[in-house]
Write an enzyme that holds these catalytic residues in place. Sequence first.
Site, PDB file in Angstrom:
ATOM      1  CE  LYS A  35      -2.420   7.234  -3.722  1.00 49.55           C
ATOM      2  NZ  LYS A  35      -1.112   7.274  -3.071  1.00 49.55           N
ATOM      3  CG  LEU A  55      -1.976  -1.067   1.351  1.00 53.62           C
ATOM      4  CD1 LEU A  55      -2.736  -0.944   2.666  1.00 53.62           C
ATOM      5  CD2 LEU A  55      -2.956  -0.972   0.184  1.00 53.62           C
ATOM      6  CG  ASP A  56       0.592   4.127  -3.052  1.00 50.57           C
ATOM      7  OD1 ASP A  56       1.390   3.276  -3.459  1.00 50.57           O
ATOM      8  OD2 ASP A  56      -0.292   4.651  -3.759  1.00 50.57           O
ATOM      9  CE1 TYR A  57       6.014   7.315   4.831  1.00 48.50           C
ATOM     10  CE2 TYR A  57       5.026   9.387   4.103  1.00 48.50           C
ATOM     11  CZ  TYR A  57       5.817   8.681   4.990  1.00 48.50           C
ATOM     12  OH  TYR A  57       6.406   9.326   6.040  1.00 48.50           O
TER      13      TYR A  57
END
Length: 240
Positions: free
Chosen positions: A190, A100-102
């Site tokens: 995104k 998962l992204d930051y």
Amino acid sequence: MERLQKRIASLGYCSRRKAEELIKEGKVFVNGKLVIELGFKVEDKDQIMIDGIVLEEEQKVYYLLNKPRGVVSTTSDEKGRKTIVSLIDTDIRIFPIGRLDYDTTGLIILTNDGELSNLLMHPKNNIEKTYIAKINGKLLPNELMSLKKGVVIDNIKTKKSKVKIKNYDKNTDTSIIEITITEGRNHQVKKMFERVNHKVLKLKREKYAFLTLEGLSSKDYRTLTIKEVQKLYNLAKNGK
Ligand code: URA
């Protein structure tokens, strides 16, 4: 007999892909001899050593974490940022299944089971992942349809997805959208919204296959039950 990289992953040292890198980098010794050949076959009794560590069969562990924002989903970070592994109180080397992204929050599984990780991450598996995205603006019917049918990101069309508009807030001109995808491409959600001209302002993964965040606040985690692990294996082996 099994391939060296598969054996390294099933011993829980790292993912199969990472094991392939380590072999190519000349870091893996089998029974004291350097092996740089990816197809090399080993037996259970063969001793494998990486960076001075002899790999031992260890008990498999599985955690389900509600990842907070501001944490990287890798085991180490060159910029010294906090890693998700540091949120779990264990001495066992674990790694996340996927990323998962930051700035993305929500459900992520961490384990030392390289075999399960590989099975779940394989593109043919179609494991459903459900996200709640806060986006700017209002999603138009044609944009909704495009997202469902698939949009081209990084030159490849995304697979079909399920998309539901949960809410539109006039005051802030933002929408809450639920989206379920079966792939796990880099920054996929995104990029999909970007493709239809909306920016994702917040992103949370609420579901992974049949697993949910029920009972877990941000940063909380729990272990998976044996039944849940078996169910994941079945899903990954037999498809959705
Ligand atoms: N899609 C994204 O864009 N980011 C994530 O962290 C997960 C899915």
